[in-house]
Design a protein around this motif. Sequence first.
Motif, PDB file in Angstrom:
ATOM      1  N   GLY A 152       0.846  -1.195   0.000  1.00 17.55           N
ATOM      2  CA  GLY A 152       0.000   0.000   0.000  1.00 17.55           C
ATOM      3  C   GLY A 152       0.875   1.237   0.000  1.00 17.55           C
ATOM      4  N   ALA A 153       0.287   2.380  -0.398  1.00 18.11           N
ATOM      5  CA  ALA A 153       1.075   3.602  -0.457  1.00 18.11           C
ATOM      6  C   ALA A 153       0.242   4.825  -0.113  1.00 18.11           C
ATOM      7  CB  ALA A 153       1.672   3.747  -1.847  1.00 18.11           C
ATOM      8  N   GLY A 154      -0.837   4.585   0.629  1.00 21.90           N
ATOM      9  CA  GLY A 154      -1.661   5.691   1.105  1.00 21.90           C
ATOM     10  C   GLY A 154      -1.196   6.122   2.493  1.00 21.90           C
ATOM     11  N   ASP A 155      -1.940   7.029   3.094  1.00 24.83           N
ATOM     12  CA  ASP A 155      -1.570   7.482   4.442  1.00 24.83           C
ATOM     13  C   ASP A 155      -1.591   6.334   5.447  1.00 24.83           C
ATOM     14  OD1 ASP A 155      -0.992  10.193   4.116  1.00 24.83           O
ATOM     15  OD2 ASP A 155      -3.116  10.689   3.969  1.00 24.83           O
ATOM     16  N   THR A 156      -2.535   5.421   5.282  1.00 25.70           N
ATOM     17  CA  THR A 156      -2.600   4.292   6.224  1.00 25.70           C
ATOM     18  C   THR A 156      -1.339   3.455   6.119  1.00 25.70           C
ATOM     19  OG1 THR A 156      -4.993   4.217   5.959  1.00 25.70           O
ATOM     20  CG2 THR A 156      -3.966   2.280   6.922  1.00 25.70           C
ATOM     21  N   ALA A 157      -0.948   3.113   4.902  1.00 26.91           N
ATOM     22  CA  ALA A 157       0.245   2.285   4.707  1.00 26.91           C
ATOM     23  C   ALA A 157       1.479   2.981   5.282  1.00 26.91           C
ATOM     24  CB  ALA A 157       0.428   1.978   3.223  1.00 26.91           C
ATOM     25  N   CYS A 158       1.592   4.286   5.045  1.00 32.18           N
ATOM     26  CA  CYS A 158       2.757   5.030   5.561  1.00 32.18           C
ATOM     27  C   CYS A 158       2.754   5.029   7.085  1.00 32.18           C
ATOM     28  CB  CYS A 158       2.748   6.466   5.033  1.00 32.18           C
ATOM     29  SG  CYS A 158       3.125   6.550   3.283  1.00 32.18           S
ATOM     30  N   GLU A 159       1.589   5.320   7.647  1.00 39.15           N
ATOM     31  CA  GLU A 159       1.474   5.368   9.106  1.00 39.15           C
ATOM     32  C   GLU A 159       1.837   4.001   9.712  1.00 39.15           C
ATOM     33  OE1 GLU A 159      -1.716   8.222  10.723  1.00 39.15           O
ATOM     34  OE2 GLU A 159      -2.491   6.219  11.090  1.00 39.15           O
ATOM     35  N   GLU A 160       1.325   2.954   9.082  1.00 42.18           N
ATOM     36  CA  GLU A 160       1.569   1.610   9.616  1.00 42.18           C
ATOM     37  C   GLU A 160       3.024   1.185   9.394  1.00 42.18           C
ATOM     38  OE1 GLU A 160      -1.532  -1.197   8.674  1.00 42.18           O
ATOM     39  OE2 GLU A 160      -2.841  -0.086  10.020  1.00 42.18           O
ATOM     40  N   VAL A 175       5.064  -0.909  -3.209  1.00 43.11           N
ATOM     41  CA  VAL A 175       4.285   0.188  -3.793  1.00 43.11           C
ATOM     42  C   VAL A 175       4.062  -0.106  -5.280  1.00 43.11           C
ATOM     43  CG1 VAL A 175       4.302   2.674  -4.284  1.00 43.11           C
ATOM     44  CG2 VAL A 175       5.260   1.812  -2.134  1.00 43.11           C
ATOM     45  N   ARG A 176       2.822  -0.090  -5.717  1.00 41.32           N
ATOM     46  CA  ARG A 176       2.578  -0.569  -7.087  1.00 41.32           C
ATOM     47  C   ARG A 176       2.895   0.434  -8.190  1.00 41.32           C
ATOM     48  NH1 ARG A 176      -4.002  -1.288  -7.511  1.00 41.32           N
ATOM     49  NH2 ARG A 176      -4.588   0.864  -7.058  1.00 41.32           N
ATOM     50  N   ARG A 177       2.985   1.717  -7.822  1.00 40.67           N
ATOM     51  CA  ARG A 177       3.355   2.703  -8.852  1.00 40.67           C
ATOM     52  C   ARG A 177       4.727   3.292  -8.524  1.00 40.67           C
ATOM     53  NH1 ARG A 177      -0.135   7.259  -8.951  1.00 40.67           N
ATOM     54  NH2 ARG A 177      -0.967   6.809  -6.878  1.00 40.67           N
ATOM     55  N   ASP A 178       5.126   4.337  -9.314  1.00 36.08           N
ATOM     56  CA  ASP A 178       6.425   4.944  -9.015  1.00 36.08           C
ATOM     57  C   ASP A 178       6.267   6.152  -8.096  1.00 36.08           C
ATOM     58  OD1 ASP A 178       5.235   6.646 -10.745  1.00 36.08           O
ATOM     59  OD2 ASP A 178       6.809   6.594 -12.282  1.00 36.08           O
ATOM     60  N   MET A 180       3.755   7.581  -4.411  1.00 35.07           N
ATOM     61  CA  MET A 180       2.788   7.199  -3.372  1.00 35.07           C
ATOM     62  C   MET A 180       1.580   8.123  -3.401  1.00 35.07           C
ATOM     63  SD  MET A 180       4.988   6.306  -0.017  1.00 35.07           S
ATOM     64  CE  MET A 180       6.545   5.422  -0.091  1.00 35.07           C
ATOM     65  N   ARG A 181       0.472   7.596  -2.965  1.00 34.92           N
ATOM     66  CA  ARG A 181      -0.757   8.383  -2.867  1.00 34.92           C
ATOM     67  C   ARG A 181      -0.795   9.215  -1.570  1.00 34.92           C
ATOM     68  NH1 ARG A 181      -5.810   7.803  -5.160  1.00 34.92           N
ATOM     69  NH2 ARG A 181      -5.078   6.004  -6.330  1.00 34.92           N
ATOM     70  N   ALA A 182      -0.016   8.814  -0.600  1.00 33.62           N
ATOM     71  CA  ALA A 182      -0.057   9.441   0.732  1.00 33.62           C
ATOM     72  C   ALA A 182       0.307  10.928   0.681  1.00 33.62           C
ATOM     73  CB  ALA A 182       0.908   8.711   1.649  1.00 33.62           C
ATOM     74  N   VAL A 236      -1.413  -5.767   4.982  1.00 31.92           N
ATOM     75  CA  VAL A 236      -2.137  -5.225   3.835  1.00 31.92           C
ATOM     76  C   VAL A 236      -2.755  -3.892   4.262  1.00 31.92           C
ATOM     77  CG1 VAL A 236      -3.968  -5.673   2.151  1.00 31.92           C
ATOM     78  CG2 VAL A 236      -2.610  -7.567   3.037  1.00 31.92           C
ATOM     79  N   ALA A 237      -2.418  -2.822   3.556  1.00 33.59           N
ATOM     80  CA  ALA A 237      -2.927  -1.492   3.920  1.00 33.59           C
ATOM     81  C   ALA A 237      -3.316  -0.761   2.642  1.00 33.59           C
ATOM     82  CB  ALA A 237      -1.863  -0.725   4.696  1.00 33.59           C
ATOM     83  N   ILE A 238      -4.286  -1.315   1.922  1.00 34.83           N
ATOM     84  CA  ILE A 238      -4.640  -0.784   0.594  1.00 34.83           C
ATOM     85  C   ILE A 238      -6.022  -0.132   0.584  1.00 34.83           C
ATOM     86  CG2 ILE A 238      -3.113  -2.382  -0.616  1.00 34.83           C
ATOM     87  CD1 ILE A 238      -5.644  -4.021  -1.349  1.00 34.83           C
ATOM     88  N   GLY A 239      -6.507   0.269   1.733  1.00 36.30           N
ATOM     89  CA  GLY A 239      -7.774   0.982   1.788  1.00 36.30           C
ATOM     90  C   GLY A 239      -8.889   0.146   2.389  1.00 36.30           C
ATOM     91  N   HIS A 240     -10.057   0.726   2.366  1.00 34.08           N
ATOM     92  CA  HIS A 240     -11.217   0.098   3.001  1.00 34.08           C
ATOM     93  C   HIS A 240     -12.401   0.020   2.057  1.00 34.08           C
ATOM     94  CE1 HIS A 240      -8.723   0.872   6.435  1.00 34.08           C
ATOM     95  NE2 HIS A 240      -9.461  -0.006   7.104  1.00 34.08           N
ATOM     96  N   GLN A 241     -13.319  -0.874   2.418  1.00 32.61           N
ATOM     97  CA  GLN A 241     -14.515  -1.121   1.618  1.00 32.61           C
ATOM     98  C   GLN A 241     -15.731  -0.850   2.509  1.00 32.61           C
ATOM     99  OE1 GLN A 241     -14.548  -2.782  -1.610  1.00 32.61           O
ATOM    100  NE2 GLN A 241     -16.695  -2.187  -1.489  1.00 32.61           N
ATOM    101  N   LYS A 282     -15.626   8.718   3.076  1.00 31.43           N
ATOM    102  CA  LYS A 282     -14.318   8.193   2.680  1.00 31.43           C
ATOM    103  C   LYS A 282     -13.228   9.229   2.917  1.00 31.43           C
ATOM    104  CE  LYS A 282     -15.273   9.277  -2.088  1.00 31.43           C
ATOM    105  NZ  LYS A 282     -15.645   8.732  -3.353  1.00 31.43           N
ATOM    106  N   VAL A 283     -13.604  10.359   3.413  1.00 35.88           N
ATOM    107  CA  VAL A 283     -12.627  11.438   3.555  1.00 35.88           C
ATOM    108  C   VAL A 283     -12.024  11.479   4.966  1.00 35.88           C
ATOM    109  CG1 VAL A 283     -12.253  13.931   3.381  1.00 35.88           C
ATOM    110  CG2 VAL A 283     -13.821  12.794   1.812  1.00 35.88           C
ATOM    111  N   TYR A 284     -12.855  11.546   5.968  1.00 36.92           N
ATOM    112  CA  TYR A 284     -12.334  11.764   7.325  1.00 36.92           C
ATOM    113  C   TYR A 284     -12.122  10.459   8.080  1.00 36.92           C
ATOM    114  CZ  TYR A 284     -13.812  16.405   5.991  1.00 36.92           C
ATOM    115  OH  TYR A 284     -13.963  17.573   5.314  1.00 36.92           O
TER     116      TYR A 284
END
Length: 311
Positions: A152-160, A175-178, A180-182, A236-241, A282-284
């Motif tokens: 994962g490469a979002g804020d959650t993945a970075c924090e974790e 990280v799947r791209r070059d 991060m989304r974080a 695994v820290a790739i977001g939530h559903q 999905k924001v806060y």
Amino acid sequence: MAERIHCLIIGSGPAGYTAAIYAARAGLKPVMITGMLQGGQLINTTDVENYPGYPKGILGPEMMEDFKNQAERFGTDIRFGYVSKVDFSVTPKKIWVDGEKELEADAVILATGAEAKWLGLPSEKRLNGSGVSACAVCDGFFYKNTEVAIVGAGDTACEEAIYLSKLCTTVHMIVRRDEMRASKIMQQRVLDTKNIKVYWNSETDEILGETVVEAVRVKNVKSGELTTIPVSGFFVAIGHQPNSAVFKDYIDTDDQGYVITTPDSTKTKAEGVFACGDLKDKVYRQAVTAAGSGCMAALEAERWLSEKGIH
Ligand code: NDP
């Protein structure tokens, strides 16, 4: 004959319990169906330090026990169960619990929250709980002084990843791209942490191990090169559903499944059905914002019932 309920609350996280406290105090005699994870996502958390009113912080499960006690104190009828089907096209609305028990409700508050997303690899499923986890804060401790991987490469993945870097010898971050989304600040913290090694343009090819995680095989999507990294934990820290599938025929959701409500309101497309908490946010996605929207849902349900003259 189906049991008739004035105000039904589905879900037992901060949003559901706060809705229950307000609905009970307003005399709506709320019944709550908890879902399988009573207390919601915070049950899998350790310290909560940003919820106002707990100056010394509190453990997630303890906080949810406080929420529950407060909801019960005003008479909320809390029932363990899982809502398997609904029909919001009829009056009163119909709700089925655990596949069979049918309830009827005048107003319904949806507070079913969200849950972690998974990669979908068979090995991830097979080794879940045996080295595979979606919560570093819950399970990181078990991998103290070992090497772990996180995807994962979002804020959650970075924090974790940063959390894990304090416990583990090396954190391999996939990280799947070059990029991060974080947020920039979180990315920088990751890049500044010596024992976090980032694998750019990389996918998890397989998690290896018979009974416990022993390694992860990573594929560089540009070169096709496969690298096997020995690890004892895989996070695994790739977001939530959002948990909206059971309601989707009666309410609007966005492309990710988050419930769409009227702006500045918890009203859904179905009259008398209100949505709050992570299910629509999905924001806060914070306990305090979920609690705030639970309060809104209860106030709006009360207003709607009174406008319709339903007592
Ligand atoms: P996000 O949706 O923001 O990020 C998910 C990450 O997982 C992305 O980097 C995405 O990659 C990656 N991903 C998704 N699917 C896959 C897959 N199949 N394989 C590999 N990688 C995958 O989720 P978060 O949980 O990180 O954050 C959700 C929201 O919560 C955000 O708004 C975030 O800012 C917020 N948040 C804020 C925090 C804070 O401020 N302290 C802490 C935690 C969360 P890609 O980028 O390529 O799509």
